[in-house]
Design a protein around this motif. Structure first.
Motif, PDB file in Angstrom:
ATOM      1  N   VAL A 130     -25.493  -5.217  26.399  1.00  0.00           N
ATOM      2  CA  VAL A 130     -26.828  -5.804  26.238  1.00  0.00           C
ATOM      3  C   VAL A 130     -27.807  -4.757  25.710  1.00  0.00           C
ATOM      4  O   VAL A 130     -28.628  -5.040  24.824  1.00  0.00           O
ATOM      5  N   TYR A 131     -27.730  -3.534  26.218  1.00  0.00           N
ATOM      6  CA  TYR A 131     -28.611  -2.459  25.749  1.00  0.00           C
ATOM      7  C   TYR A 131     -28.385  -2.195  24.264  1.00  0.00           C
ATOM      8  O   TYR A 131     -29.333  -2.051  23.499  1.00  0.00           O
ATOM      9  N   LYS A 132     -27.133  -2.183  23.838  1.00  0.00           N
ATOM     10  CA  LYS A 132     -26.819  -1.956  22.427  1.00  0.00           C
ATOM     11  C   LYS A 132     -27.362  -3.097  21.573  1.00  0.00           C
ATOM     12  O   LYS A 132     -27.905  -2.879  20.494  1.00  0.00           O
ATOM     13  N   TRP A 133     -27.249  -4.332  22.085  1.00  0.00           N
ATOM     14  CA  TRP A 133     -27.747  -5.470  21.328  1.00  0.00           C
ATOM     15  C   TRP A 133     -29.280  -5.407  21.207  1.00  0.00           C
ATOM     16  O   TRP A 133     -29.832  -5.686  20.163  1.00  0.00           O
ATOM     17  N   ARG A 134     -29.944  -5.025  22.308  1.00  0.00           N
ATOM     18  CA  ARG A 134     -31.413  -4.914  22.280  1.00  0.00           C
ATOM     19  C   ARG A 134     -31.867  -3.829  21.311  1.00  0.00           C
ATOM     20  O   ARG A 134     -32.841  -3.992  20.583  1.00  0.00           O
ATOM     21  N   THR A 135     -31.172  -2.697  21.316  1.00  0.00           N
ATOM     22  CA  THR A 135     -31.585  -1.551  20.512  1.00  0.00           C
ATOM     23  C   THR A 135     -31.270  -1.733  19.031  1.00  0.00           C
ATOM     24  O   THR A 135     -32.123  -1.513  18.176  1.00  0.00           O
ATOM     25  N   PHE A 136     -30.017  -2.138  18.720  1.00  0.00           N
ATOM     26  CA  PHE A 136     -29.565  -2.173  17.325  1.00  0.00           C
ATOM     27  C   PHE A 136     -29.431  -3.579  16.758  1.00  0.00           C
ATOM     28  O   PHE A 136     -29.088  -3.737  15.585  1.00  0.00           O
ATOM     29  N   LYS A 137     -29.655  -4.596  17.585  1.00  0.00           N
ATOM     30  CA  LYS A 137     -29.526  -6.000  17.181  1.00  0.00           C
ATOM     31  C   LYS A 137     -28.146  -6.307  16.605  1.00  0.00           C
ATOM     32  O   LYS A 137     -28.003  -7.056  15.639  1.00  0.00           O
ATOM     33  N   THR A 138     -27.127  -5.686  17.174  1.00  0.00           N
ATOM     34  CA  THR A 138     -25.758  -5.944  16.746  1.00  0.00           C
ATOM     35  C   THR A 138     -24.811  -5.720  17.926  1.00  0.00           C
ATOM     36  O   THR A 138     -25.132  -4.970  18.845  1.00  0.00           O
ATOM     37  N   THR A 139     -23.654  -6.392  17.847  1.00  0.00           N
ATOM     38  CA  THR A 139     -22.621  -6.154  18.852  1.00  0.00           C
ATOM     39  C   THR A 139     -21.390  -5.503  18.217  1.00  0.00           C
ATOM     40  O   THR A 139     -20.386  -5.292  18.882  1.00  0.00           O
ATOM     41  N   ALA A 140     -21.479  -5.186  16.931  1.00  0.00           N
ATOM     42  CA  ALA A 140     -20.354  -4.564  16.220  1.00  0.00           C
ATOM     43  C   ALA A 140     -20.197  -3.118  16.659  1.00  0.00           C
ATOM     44  O   ALA A 140     -21.127  -2.502  17.190  1.00  0.00           O
ATOM     45  N   ASN A 141     -19.018  -2.580  16.417  1.00  0.00           N
ATOM     46  CA  ASN A 141     -18.772  -1.174  16.738  1.00  0.00           C
ATOM     47  C   ASN A 141     -19.574  -0.285  15.793  1.00  0.00           C
ATOM     48  O   ASN A 141     -19.540  -0.467  14.588  1.00  0.00           O
ATOM     49  N   MET A 142     -20.263   0.667  16.363  1.00  0.00           N
ATOM     50  CA  MET A 142     -21.018   1.625  15.566  1.00  0.00           C
ATOM     51  C   MET A 142     -20.104   2.800  15.232  1.00  0.00           C
ATOM     52  O   MET A 142     -19.133   3.055  15.937  1.00  0.00           O
ATOM     53  N   PRO A 143     -20.403   3.527  14.159  1.00  0.00           N
ATOM     54  CA  PRO A 143     -19.565   4.683  13.829  1.00  0.00           C
ATOM     55  C   PRO A 143     -19.635   5.733  14.930  1.00  0.00           C
ATOM     56  O   PRO A 143     -20.703   5.989  15.484  1.00  0.00           O
ATOM     57  N   ARG A 144     -18.496   6.304  15.246  1.00  0.00           N
ATOM     58  CA  ARG A 144     -18.430   7.301  16.314  1.00  0.00           C
ATOM     59  C   ARG A 144     -18.652   8.694  15.748  1.00  0.00           C
ATOM     60  O   ARG A 144     -18.430   8.941  14.572  1.00  0.00           O
ATOM     61  N   SER A 145     -19.053   9.584  16.638  1.00  0.00           N
ATOM     62  CA  SER A 145     -19.303  10.949  16.202  1.00  0.00           C
ATOM     63  C   SER A 145     -17.980  11.682  16.041  1.00  0.00           C
ATOM     64  O   SER A 145     -16.966  11.304  16.611  1.00  0.00           O
ATOM     65  N   GLY A 146     -18.005  12.739  15.259  1.00  0.00           N
ATOM     66  CA  GLY A 146     -16.811  13.554  15.062  1.00  0.00           C
ATOM     67  C   GLY A 146     -16.013  13.124  13.854  1.00  0.00           C
ATOM     68  O   GLY A 146     -16.120  12.001  13.372  1.00  0.00           O
ATOM     69  N   ARG A 147     -15.236  14.061  13.363  1.00  0.00           N
ATOM     70  CA  ARG A 147     -14.424  13.785  12.195  1.00  0.00           C
ATOM     71  C   ARG A 147     -13.208  12.964  12.611  1.00  0.00           C
ATOM     72  O   ARG A 147     -12.515  13.306  13.562  1.00  0.00           O
ATOM     73  N   PRO A 148     -12.898  11.896  11.871  1.00  0.00           N
ATOM     74  CA  PRO A 148     -11.718  11.115  12.216  1.00  0.00           C
ATOM     75  C   PRO A 148     -10.448  11.916  11.942  1.00  0.00           C
ATOM     76  O   PRO A 148     -10.400  12.720  11.019  1.00  0.00           O
ATOM     77  N   SER A 149      -9.431  11.672  12.722  1.00  0.00           N
ATOM     78  CA  SER A 149      -8.183  12.411  12.598  1.00  0.00           C
ATOM     79  C   SER A 149      -7.448  12.010  11.325  1.00  0.00           C
ATOM     80  O   SER A 149      -7.445  10.845  10.933  1.00  0.00           O
ATOM     81  N   LYS A 150      -6.821  13.000  10.674  1.00  0.00           N
ATOM     82  CA  LYS A 150      -6.006  12.703   9.499  1.00  0.00           C
ATOM     83  C   LYS A 150      -4.654  12.132   9.905  1.00  0.00           C
ATOM     84  O   LYS A 150      -3.969  11.522   9.100  1.00  0.00           O
ATOM     85  N   PHE A 151      -4.286  12.373  11.160  1.00  0.00           N
ATOM     86  CA  PHE A 151      -3.005  11.884  11.652  1.00  0.00           C
ATOM     87  C   PHE A 151      -3.120  10.422  12.035  1.00  0.00           C
ATOM     88  O   PHE A 151      -3.992  10.025  12.795  1.00  0.00           O
ATOM     89  N   THR A 152      -2.207   9.636  11.511  1.00  0.00           N
ATOM     90  CA  THR A 152      -2.098   8.231  11.886  1.00  0.00           C
ATOM     91  C   THR A 152      -0.981   8.126  12.922  1.00  0.00           C
ATOM     92  O   THR A 152      -0.173   9.049  13.050  1.00  0.00           O
ATOM     93  N   PRO A 153      -0.908   7.029  13.643  1.00  0.00           N
ATOM     94  CA  PRO A 153       0.223   6.874  14.573  1.00  0.00           C
ATOM     95  C   PRO A 153       1.573   6.969  13.858  1.00  0.00           C
ATOM     96  O   PRO A 153       2.535   7.507  14.397  1.00  0.00           O
TER      97      PRO A 153
END
Length: 150
Positions: free
Chosen positions: A43-66
């Motif tokens: 609910v806090y995320k919806w109030r602040t950003f008006k969205t329920t979608a996943n926001m980009p996370r901090s940090g560099r994404p891993s080059k390794f895939t499963p």
């Protein structure tokens, strides 16, 4: 601490709809059988950003895939003496271009540490003859003698 799986966006929209209808966090959490702090965060995320979608996370994404992880672990278990440079070339087939030190760190994460085999001195001819002589002399001795020798 292990991160749990994310809730689907449709599920989060249902939580927001329930909140907008006037229900409290605890009633929503009982209705959807999730923790009330999770409801509050959604609910806090919806109030602040008006969205329920996943926001980009901090940090560099891993080059390794499963898939790359599985390939790397398969190669290592198949040939344990493989170097990180060789692994680097093997992973290039799965389109993973990383430094050898990154591969070593990743292997360490899966509890594979690089070790060298201990050098074991070979027996000299003199030693072999002495052992054989001792064995032939004491082949007829009792078990107590062997226990004392060992």
């Amino acid at each position: 601490m292990v991160r749990s799986k994310d809730l689907s966006e449709a599920f989060r929209k249902k939580i927001v709809a329930a909140y907008e209808s006037g229900k409290g966090f605890k009633k929503i959490s009982k209705e959807f059988e999730i923790n009330h702090s999770t409801v509050r965060k959604i609910v806090y995320k919806w109030r602040t950003f008006k969205t329920t979608a996943n926001m980009p996370r901090s940090g560099r994404p891993s080059k390794f895939t499963p898939r790359a992880d599985r390939k790397m672990l398969k190669e290592v278990s198949k040939t344990p003496i493989m170097s990180s440079r060789d692994l680097q070339q093997a992973l290039a087939t799965v389109d993973v271009k990383v430094h050898a030190s990154t591969i070593r760190k990743r292997l360490h994460k899966f509890n594979f540490q690089g070790r060298c085999a201990r050098r074991k001195p070979l027996l000299s001819k003199r030693n072999i003859k002495a052992r054989l002589k001792f064995a032939r002399e004491n082949v007829d001795k009792e078990q107590d003698f062997c226990n004392n020798v060992l």
